[in-house]
Design a protein around this motif. Structure first.
Motif, PDB file in Angstrom:
ATOM      1  N   TYR A  35     -58.989  70.346  -8.447  1.00 12.77           N
ATOM      2  CA  TYR A  35     -59.561  71.571  -7.890  1.00 12.77           C
ATOM      3  C   TYR A  35     -60.304  71.302  -6.593  1.00 12.77           C
ATOM      4  CZ  TYR A  35     -58.220  74.779 -11.544  1.00 12.77           C
ATOM      5  OH  TYR A  35     -57.490  75.580 -12.383  1.00 12.77           O
ATOM      6  N   GLU A  36     -61.007  70.181  -6.501  1.00 10.61           N
ATOM      7  CA  GLU A  36     -61.681  69.842  -5.249  1.00 10.61           C
ATOM      8  C   GLU A  36     -60.643  69.731  -4.129  1.00 10.61           C
ATOM      9  OE1 GLU A  36     -65.531  67.382  -6.991  1.00 10.61           O
ATOM     10  OE2 GLU A  36     -63.700  66.289  -6.509  1.00 10.61           O
ATOM     11  N   TYR A  37     -59.533  69.079  -4.426  1.00 14.62           N
ATOM     12  CA  TYR A  37     -58.458  68.938  -3.441  1.00 14.62           C
ATOM     13  C   TYR A  37     -57.895  70.305  -3.041  1.00 14.62           C
ATOM     14  CZ  TYR A  37     -53.814  67.983  -1.580  1.00 14.62           C
ATOM     15  OH  TYR A  37     -52.683  67.971  -0.809  1.00 14.62           O
ATOM     16  N   ILE A  38     -57.606  71.137  -4.026  1.00 12.91           N
ATOM     17  CA  ILE A  38     -57.032  72.466  -3.779  1.00 12.91           C
ATOM     18  C   ILE A  38     -58.000  73.333  -2.966  1.00 12.91           C
ATOM     19  CG2 ILE A  38     -56.349  74.641  -4.900  1.00 12.91           C
ATOM     20  CD1 ILE A  38     -54.228  72.477  -5.133  1.00 12.91           C
ATOM     21  N   LEU A  39     -59.280  73.330  -3.340  1.00 12.66           N
ATOM     22  CA  LEU A  39     -60.265  74.175  -2.658  1.00 12.66           C
ATOM     23  C   LEU A  39     -60.550  73.679  -1.242  1.00 12.66           C
ATOM     24  CD1 LEU A  39     -62.728  74.802  -5.625  1.00 12.66           C
ATOM     25  CD2 LEU A  39     -61.020  76.373  -4.720  1.00 12.66           C
ATOM     26  N   GLU A  40     -60.517  72.368  -1.035  1.00 17.58           N
ATOM     27  CA  GLU A  40     -60.725  71.829   0.309  1.00 17.58           C
ATOM     28  C   GLU A  40     -59.563  72.178   1.239  1.00 17.58           C
ATOM     29  OE1 GLU A  40     -61.403  67.677  -0.399  1.00 17.58           O
ATOM     30  OE2 GLU A  40     -63.457  68.036  -1.082  1.00 17.58           O
ATOM     31  N   ASN A  41     -58.382  72.367   0.682  1.00 17.25           N
ATOM     32  CA  ASN A  41     -57.188  72.681   1.458  1.00 17.25           C
ATOM     33  C   ASN A  41     -56.733  74.121   1.219  1.00 17.25           C
ATOM     34  OD1 ASN A  41     -56.568  69.927   2.595  1.00 17.25           O
ATOM     35  ND2 ASN A  41     -56.652  69.466   0.430  1.00 17.25           N
ATOM     36  N   TYR A  42     -57.687  75.031   1.029  1.00 17.05           N
ATOM     37  CA  TYR A  42     -57.369  76.404   0.635  1.00 17.05           C
ATOM     38  C   TYR A  42     -56.644  77.193   1.714  1.00 17.05           C
ATOM     39  CZ  TYR A  42     -61.166  78.306   3.481  1.00 17.05           C
ATOM     40  OH  TYR A  42     -61.970  78.669   4.518  1.00 17.05           O
ATOM     41  N   GLN A  43     -56.772  76.806   2.977  1.00 18.13           N
ATOM     42  CA  GLN A  43     -56.193  77.613   4.054  1.00 18.13           C
ATOM     43  C   GLN A  43     -54.691  77.471   4.183  1.00 18.13           C
ATOM     44  OE1 GLN A  43     -58.790  76.353   7.240  1.00 18.13           O
ATOM     45  NE2 GLN A  43     -59.847  78.312   7.151  1.00 18.13           N
ATOM     46  N   ARG A  44     -54.139  76.498   3.524  1.00 16.05           N
ATOM     47  CA  ARG A  44     -52.682  76.357   3.577  1.00 16.05           C
ATOM     48  C   ARG A  44     -52.144  76.399   2.152  1.00 16.05           C
ATOM     49  NH1 ARG A  44     -51.158  70.955   2.562  1.00 16.05           N
ATOM     50  NH2 ARG A  44     -52.917  69.553   2.566  1.00 16.05           N
ATOM     51  N   VAL A  45     -50.953  76.923   2.033  1.00 14.07           N
ATOM     52  CA  VAL A  45     -50.307  76.956   0.719  1.00 14.07           C
ATOM     53  C   VAL A  45     -49.977  75.515   0.359  1.00 14.07           C
ATOM     54  CG1 VAL A  45     -48.297  77.735  -0.561  1.00 14.07           C
ATOM     55  CG2 VAL A  45     -49.365  79.239   1.117  1.00 14.07           C
ATOM     56  N   THR A  46     -50.387  75.097  -0.799  1.00 14.39           N
ATOM     57  CA  THR A  46     -50.148  73.732  -1.225  1.00 14.39           C
ATOM     58  C   THR A  46     -48.830  73.677  -1.975  1.00 14.39           C
ATOM     59  OG1 THR A  46     -52.524  73.442  -1.423  1.00 14.39           O
ATOM     60  CG2 THR A  46     -51.156  71.809  -2.497  1.00 14.39           C
ATOM     61  N   GLU A  47     -47.990  72.752  -1.547  1.00 13.69           N
ATOM     62  CA  GLU A  47     -46.742  72.573  -2.269  1.00 13.69           C
ATOM     63  C   GLU A  47     -46.366  71.104  -2.294  1.00 13.69           C
ATOM     64  OE1 GLU A  47     -44.025  75.179  -0.138  1.00 13.69           O
ATOM     65  OE2 GLU A  47     -43.176  73.471   0.892  1.00 13.69           O
ATOM     66  N   GLY A  48     -45.630  70.759  -3.305  1.00 11.29           N
ATOM     67  CA  GLY A  48     -45.160  69.390  -3.483  1.00 11.29           C
ATOM     68  C   GLY A  48     -44.562  69.268  -4.860  1.00 11.29           C
ATOM     69  N   THR A  49     -44.071  68.092  -5.182  1.00 13.74           N
ATOM     70  CA  THR A  49     -43.526  67.869  -6.519  1.00 13.74           C
ATOM     71  C   THR A  49     -44.661  67.432  -7.436  1.00 13.74           C
ATOM     72  OG1 THR A  49     -43.027  65.533  -6.122  1.00 13.74           O
ATOM     73  CG2 THR A  49     -41.300  67.142  -5.549  1.00 13.74           C
ATOM     74  N   VAL A  50     -44.418  67.523  -8.711  1.00 15.85           N
ATOM     75  CA  VAL A  50     -45.397  67.082  -9.698  1.00 15.85           C
ATOM     76  C   VAL A  50     -45.700  65.602  -9.468  1.00 15.85           C
ATOM     77  CG1 VAL A  50     -45.783  66.700 -12.166  1.00 15.85           C
ATOM     78  CG2 VAL A  50     -44.736  68.833 -11.385  1.00 15.85           C
TER      79      VAL A  50
END
Length: 165
Positions: A35-50
């Motif tokens: 969640y820290e990672y996701i919230l720090e990078n909130y301005q871009r849609v996060t995508e990648g493989t599992v």
């Protein structure tokens, strides 16, 4: 066995209480990092493989699957968890207000108190969402119509002789 099945087996299939407590403590730490990672990078849609998410965060595919299971209700386009493999491309378009609401719903104070929320939602908005979540738990008992009271349909008859039959 699918990745989602492996996650549910690991998370909910343990009968030993000490092992279960240790597991959830480890998972919650990994979840907080995610969640820290996701919230720090909130301005871009996060995508990648599992697999990529697991490598970035230094955790297992199953823990990433657990995170996806937890965040799925807060996504604009929910994922079909049973179909996800370690090589599946996962796109996280997050409704942050809904995510904050769901964190309160889950009583995950270690997540909704993260300082990374500050640039995403104002303090006032967070309080508003918290109040809305608390209000949703209040049960309001509807006032019953007495059988000898006038019928609410406006007929002028007693309720028991009109709509109460």
């Amino acid at each position: 066995m699918s990745l989602y099945s492996a996650w549910t087996q690991i998370a909910f299939g343990n009968k030993n209480q000490e092992v279960e407590i240790a597991f959830w403590k480890e998972f919650c730490g990994a979840e907080k990092s995610f969640y820290e990672y996701i919230l720090e990078n909130y301005q871009r849609v996060t995508e990648g493989t599992v697999k990529e998410f697991a490598e970035q965060l230094g955790t297992s595919n199953e823990f990433v699957m657990g995170f996806l299971d937890g965040i799925n209700d807060s996504l604009v386009n929910p994922l079909t968890l049973e179909e996800i493999t370690e090589d599946s491309l996962v796109k996280l378009e997050i409704d942050f207000e809904k995510l904050y609401y769901n964190m309160h719903e889950a009583k995950a104070d270690y997540l909704y108190t993260l300082p990374q929320w500050e640039p995403i939602l104002t303090q006032e908005k967070r309080k508003e969402i918290e109040k809305a979540q608390k209000r949703s738990k209040i049960v309001v008992k509807e006032e019953k119509i007495g059988r000898n009271e006038p019928c609410p349909c406006g007929s002028g008859k007693k309720y028991k002789k009109c709509c109460g039959q």
